[in-house]
Every structure is written in C-alpha cells, then in structure tokens.
Design an enzyme around this catalytic site. Sequence first.
Site, PDB file in Angstrom:
ATOM      1  N   MET A  16      51.029  53.868 -35.496  1.00  0.00           N
ATOM      2  CA  MET A  16      49.645  53.731 -35.041  1.00  0.00           C
ATOM      3  C   MET A  16      49.438  54.428 -33.704  1.00  0.00           C
ATOM      4  SD  MET A  16      46.698  52.692 -35.911  1.00  0.00           S
ATOM      5  CE  MET A  16      46.463  51.247 -36.943  1.00  0.00           C
TER       6      MET A  16
ATOM      7  N   GLU B 148      64.907  33.108 -29.222  1.00  0.00           N
ATOM      8  CA  GLU B 148      63.834  32.115 -29.166  1.00  0.00           C
ATOM      9  C   GLU B 148      62.490  32.676 -29.643  1.00  0.00           C
ATOM     10  OE1 GLU B 148      65.940  32.707 -26.721  1.00  0.00           O
ATOM     11  OE2 GLU B 148      66.955  30.809 -26.239  1.00  0.00           O
TER      12      GLU B 148
END
Lengths: 88, 570
Positions: free
Chosen positions: B469, B51
């Site tokens: 990162m 979903e």
Amino acid sequence: MTRHALSMVLSNVPGALARVVVLFSTRGVDVESLSLDPTERGDVSRMDVVVGLPAGRSPDQLVKQLSRLVDVKSVVAVADPARDQIGA
Amino acid sequence: MDTVTGASSLVRALEDAGCEVIFGIPGGAILPAYDPLLDSMKIRHVLVRHEQGAGHAASGYAQATGRVGVCVATSGPGATNLVTPLADAYMDSVPIVAITGQVSRSVIGTDAFQEADIRSISLPITKHAFQVTDPADIPAVIAEAFALAAGGRPGPVLVDIPKDVLAATTTYTPAPPVRNPRVTPAANEIRRAANLIASSRRPVFYIGGGVVRAGAAAELRTLAERTGIPVVTTLMARGAFPDSHRQHLGMPGMHGTVPAVAALQQADLLIALGTRFDDRVTGVLELFAPNAAVIHADIDPAEISKNRKADVPIVGDCKDVLVSLNAAVRRAPVLTSWWAYLDGLRDRFPLGYDWPADGKLAPQYVIERIGTLVGPEAIYTAGVGQHQMWAAQYVGYERPGSFINSGGLGTMGFAVPAAMGAQCGVPDRAVWAIDGDGCFQMTNQELVTCALENIPIKVAIINNGNLGMVRQWQNLFYRGRYSNTGLSTHQRVPDFVALAEALGCVGLRCAEKSEVDDVIMRAMEVRDRPVVVDFVVGEDAQVWPMVAAGTGNDEIMTVRGIKPLFDEDL
C-alpha cells in the site's frame, strides 16, 4: 479559540484527575485554569476548569467525551465563563 | 468467604466472570497468578510468544465470539508490549480485559526493576484502568472490568495488580453481578427518523461496526427488506448485511465500490447506524454526502455529530434502535428511480482487476478463490494494507463477525494473532488469516503458539515483495520513487515456506494461476497443524477504486485518472 467553563464532579480516587487531563490533551483542548477540591462527602471531588477550544468546536462534544470517563460523575458546561470565574 | 491468596482470588474471579481462555506470558511481577492458574479447570492458558500477540488474540477471540477477550502480561516491558493491542481495541470498540502484573506496592514510583506506569501509559487508549491496592478488592474489580469492557460502547479495560497484592492473603467474596444500564432510544427521535425514511427519495443505510457489536444483523435485514433501501457496509461492518443480497452495494470509502460511494454522495438521507463518519469513509468532510439529511444512531453519544451534524440523533444500542425503527416505519419510500440510478452504476462499475502484465499472479484472484473455496462459514482476518482492502472487496461475507481486521488503528501484523484468538473461540470454524508479506513479518512468531497449542489456522501470505500500500502511494503521489518499500521476499529472504516449517507449520507455495485452487484445497485438508501458503503475486497490482486522501468522494477513481462520478454527467 473560544473559552468555556466546565463544572465537574469526579470520584476521589487516584488517577481520576490524570484521566481528565489526558483527555484534554488527546482532544486538543487548552486548559486555562483548573481547580480541584474534595467535597464534604469525601468520596467525590469538585473540579472547575476553564478551557479553550479551537474555533468551530462546541463544548457539547467535550462534555460528552468527559461523560464517558468512569470517574467523572457529572459534567456541565457553565454558560458564561467570564462571569463564572474560578475562585470568584 | 474463603481465605485465599490474591492470585487465587484473581483466578476465581476470572472463572466467575466466564473467562475460558487467557492469552499471556508469565514474568516476575505476574508470577504469583500463574501458580493457581495451573490448577484451574475452567481456564485454558495459551502461552503466546509476544505480548502483542496476546492482545490481538484476545481481540480476535472477542470479535469471533462476542465475549470478552482476556490477555495477561507481566510488569514493565510485558505491559508496554500491550499498548498497541489496547489502542487497536479502543479504536475498533473491542471488549478486552488486559491484566498486568506490577511491582510491589512498596516500590511503586522508585524506578524498580521492570516497573512501568502502565496505568498512565494506557490512559488515552482504554475505557478505564484499575490498579488494585487491596487484595480484597480483586473480585469486584474483575467483575467491574468485564462489565465495563462489554457494556455500552465496548472497549479495552486494564487491571494492573502489584505483585505483593497477588501474594497477599485475603478473602474471596464473589462480586455481585454488575448491571450495565441500557439506554432506550428516544421515542420522538425514532418517530422523526421513521417519517424521514418514509418521505425520502434517495436513502441509504450506512452501516458500521456497531451493528456487528450489537448483534443486530437480523433486525437490519428486516428493516432493509421492508423498506427496500440500499445498504452499504463499512470495513468494520463487512458481513453485517449479506454481500449476496440484492440491496447491498458493497463497502463505501477510500477503497469502496463506485455504487456504494455514489449512493452516499447522492443520498438525500443517510441512516447511519453504529458508525462514526471516519475519514476513510467520508473523504473531505465538507464534500461528503452534501445533500443528505442524517439520522445517526450510536450507543456512544460522543460519536453523534462529532464529524457530521446529525439531523436526527438517536442514542442507543443498534439492536434496540432497529427494533424501534421496525415498529415505527409503516410506509416504504418509493425508490424506483434511485434504484435505476444505482443499478446502472452497478452494471457499469463492478469491482474488477487486471492481470499483471508480467504474467505474475493477480493478488485479487487469489483472495477471490480463497473466499469462494473456503466459503462464508469461515472466519477471515486481515492485516493492514493492500491485502486487507482486497480481502474486504473480494471475499463474499454473509455473516456478521466473519471478517476481523484492524480498522481504526490500522495495525500491521494483526492478522495472525487475531486468527489465533478467533480459532480458540470458535474451534469448529475454519479461520483464514489473509496477510501481507510485510505484516506477516511483524507477528508470525505466534505460529509457534498455534503449532504447539493445536490451533490450526491457515495463513495466506499475499506476497508481493513490498509494503504494497505504501508502494501504491509512492507510485501515485511520489512519482514512482520507491523509497524503502521493497522487502526482498520475492528473493526468498525470508523463505516463507522454510520459515513456516521451522515454526511447526505446513508451508506451501503457489505462483501460478493454475495451482491456486489446488493449493487452497491442500491447505484445507490439513487439520493437525497450522498452514502457511506463500502466494507469490505481482508487485504492481493496485487497490481500486480509490478516493485519494484530501479529495472528496465525488473524485473516486476506478483506475488511475478515471473519475466516473466527477467527469461524467450520470
């Protein structure tokens, strides 16, 4: 912390109060007192609430954020919360 | 007025609202809706594998087309899996409608099987949430949900429908069109803004995603060219003003260009349009643009003066504001010395990168070549992290809506499902997901959906073997102690080429500079299947420039320890 009184008109539908209260929680607003009553019209409720805001935060911002809610029909910050107490 | 089931009413209401594609997965509570959906001639249903993919696909579709994106899930876990995409769309003001099944009215509140109070769960991350309790309300609720999602400041709207409401017999009454009131920008504020612009000496257009949402890129270009004022575009506004335009200084913020950051810091006037002074742009707020007056136009009054007090507040749609400003600004400011300063910075501090010392591929080079070879007519999506910042820096964007990424929430895994949704909305454009090896492992199951549904996206995995990162921050701020950032993808666990093939895609790999162009061209030639390219790049590349968190923008570093605005007298 500064105290402010807000006077609101909400749609009288399930979930309206929850949305307002969650906004207070999301935006870090303390609720000191709160009252909700249906009006004679029936389709709207009147809500009076006294909130505490962190120093430096203006009630204008909160009023604008509350105004975005679909179920909030009107909201105004009342000038002097000391005089305009809930239930007074 | 026809007699129908609630489910048929829902499908008809969606058709009437202009819905052409739904991303979703059926389940118990939403099951009645899937029966009439099978017969719809107007709505394509894309069967996703999770979903979350449905929600981000709806967002990608909405951002690529400017229309409302729609996703559907069943009750309970189906609905809760939509929480991240709803929060993402809320932060980035993306118009989506999420339809969730709910347990039947009689058992709501009893902890029934697959019951979750999604309306309450979604309270702080939706513009509004409906729970339909009367099947006769379905057409009006759907019409209102679409209007709310698209109107004013766009955002996500949830419609929760109990199973027995879908199954009930009702009547279908087409909803009257819902009109969104449009605020006209206040004439006196427009006049004050025009006067400030005419008398400014160091003005900057600080452009945010609101200009993209408003479809106001042409009006922006007109005003920018008439006034000669420099432009910076935030992460959400990349493409709102052409990167190739002489007046464009690039992206401001934590990983912005030196000229863009300096322009904001040195400005005497910020013309902030559809932007919210986010902390990734301002750095320490008290040190942001200290000498600038602020004109702030936004469709959402609650954004104006939220973080930085506006001297001229303008409430309105960015397109209306720009049309009004174009009419009101009569005189262009004199900007000769301002441009001399900014051009000097442009010459001295262009975006650039070093090749890794270990001979590995430079990730920036890969992204730069994708941008050059694929071109500005394509749509690019990104996940979150180093690859996202390089995608913002090294692809040249010329069109609004050509870069779709998760700006506010910073949702890893956004790129693949967003690309899937974008490709459904604009089948004639190439859609490239620029993804990281960490992000890709969060949502790559949607490549199965793409393979089976003929959605031929391209995915470029910028595979540095790490949560890049986070690793960069560990390098800079945690003394190089790399706690839990290694992903072993350079040891080919997983093997992305084999994984791509297993998911029904073409899998390619590239680890050499000399092969980069060739592999991009080969990917572009594939039209019948999605393509995944595993670009194996060096793990030590860092995103520069950088304003470290907790510092002011004047402390922007072009590389570690070098602070040109802070150290030098420019």
